[in-house]
Design an enzyme around this catalytic site. Structure first.
Site, mmCIF file in Angstrom:
data_model
loop_
_atom_site.group_PDB
_atom_site.id
_atom_site.type_symbol
_atom_site.label_atom_id
_atom_site.label_comp_id
_atom_site.label_asym_id
_atom_site.label_seq_id
_atom_site.Cartn_x
_atom_site.Cartn_y
_atom_site.Cartn_z
ATOM 1 N N LYS A 87 0.856 -1.184 0.000
ATOM 2 C CA LYS A 87 0.000 0.000 0.000
ATOM 3 C C LYS A 87 0.895 1.237 0.000
ATOM 4 O O LYS A 87 1.749 1.407 0.875
ATOM 5 C CB LYS A 87 -0.879 -0.035 1.253
ATOM 6 C CG LYS A 87 -2.161 0.752 1.149
ATOM 7 C CD LYS A 87 -3.033 0.437 2.366
ATOM 8 C CE LYS A 87 -4.309 1.234 2.380
ATOM 9 N NZ LYS A 87 -5.068 1.025 3.614
HETATM 10 O O1 G3P Z 1 -7.564 2.040 5.406
HETATM 11 C C1 G3P Z 1 -7.917 3.284 4.907
HETATM 12 C C2 G3P Z 1 -9.290 3.807 5.294
HETATM 13 O O2 G3P Z 1 -10.225 2.792 5.175
HETATM 14 C C3 G3P Z 1 -9.359 4.581 6.561
HETATM 15 O O3 G3P Z 1 -10.665 4.796 7.006
HETATM 16 O O4 G3P Z 1 -12.251 5.427 8.803
HETATM 17 O O5 G3P Z 1 -9.828 6.094 9.001
HETATM 18 O O6 G3P Z 1 -11.330 7.200 7.352
HETATM 19 P P1 G3P Z 1 -11.033 5.927 8.092
#
Ligand code: G3P
Length: 216
Positions: A87
């Site tokens: 990633k």
């Molecule tokens: O892994 C990346 C993403 O899914 C992060 O989500 O909830 O931290 O905005 P969030």
């Protein structure tokens, strides 16, 4: 649409796997830190543990931001298990690194994507996945699902092979909306996946069937 779980928590990964609907896992530094994973050896072991539960792609994020270090780190991550997808953040050196990984047979997930232009760059560089963060877009009063729809249209018109991995999912409704507009993958917290189960009429209907079953 494939279901990935967006966590580094092994118990939650196991629970989603046991449900029989899990196709992969995404992690990020925030999620790894939340589980108390610290240091290269612990990080490597944790990815091995995740890969032992799920037979599907597992995104492991690089912590470096310059080209040379991203390549070195990504090569090490990719060597942990064949299902590891490296990633890489949507920055200039990240795009260069994605192209290098593509040319060298290492699959990537381009993360921190918030616009169609960024998604085009990720596809041009050959990313296996692009991760638009729809919940964080919603937080800024734009519609994250609209971005997924726009990227889906562009990728389809242009024939890009990169899979759209809708990330930053906040609800079961997000999952449904992403499926509706053509996301290839949704990476979700466990609660959002389990949220898909819920409907009050299901509960009422089951209670009635169980009540009537006593009369059988
Ligand atoms: O892994 C990346 C993403 O899914 C992060 O989500 O909830 O931290 O905005 P969030």
């Amino acid at each position: 649409m494939k279901f990935f779980i967006d966590t580094a928590n092994l118990a939650q990964i196991q629970e989603a796997h046991d449900l029989g609907v899990l196709d992969g896992v995404t992690t990020n530094p925030t999620l790894m830190a939340k589980e108390g994973i610290k240091g290269e050896a612990a990080i490597t072991q944790h990815y091995k543990d995740i890969c032992a539960i799920v037979d599907g792609d597992v995104s492991a994020e690089v912590l470096s931001t310059d080209f040379k270090s991203i390549i070195e780190e990504g090569k090490k991550l990719a060597a942990i298990h064949p299902n590891i997808v490296v990633k890489v953040p949507m920055i200039k050196d990240g795009v260069k690194a994605i192209k290098w990984f593509t040319d060298n047979g290492i699959r990537t997930n381009c993360t921190l994507v918030f616009s169609a232009g960024q998604a085009i760059l990720a596809a041009k560089a050959g990313a296996a996945y692009v991760s638009p963060f729809i919940g964080r877009i919603d937080d800024t009063n734009w519609d994250g699902v609209e971005l997924i729809a726009q990227i889906a249209q562009i990728y389809s018109l242009q024939g890009y092979k990169t899979e759209i991995l809708a990330a930053s999912i906040r609800s079961a409704l997000h999952i449904v909306k992403c499926a509706e507009v053509g996301a290839d993958v949704c990476t979700c917290p466990l609660e959002s996946i389990l949220g898909l189960l819920k409907h009050p009429l299901t509960d009422i209907g089951l209670a009635k069937f169980l009540e009537d079953a006593k009369k059988m």
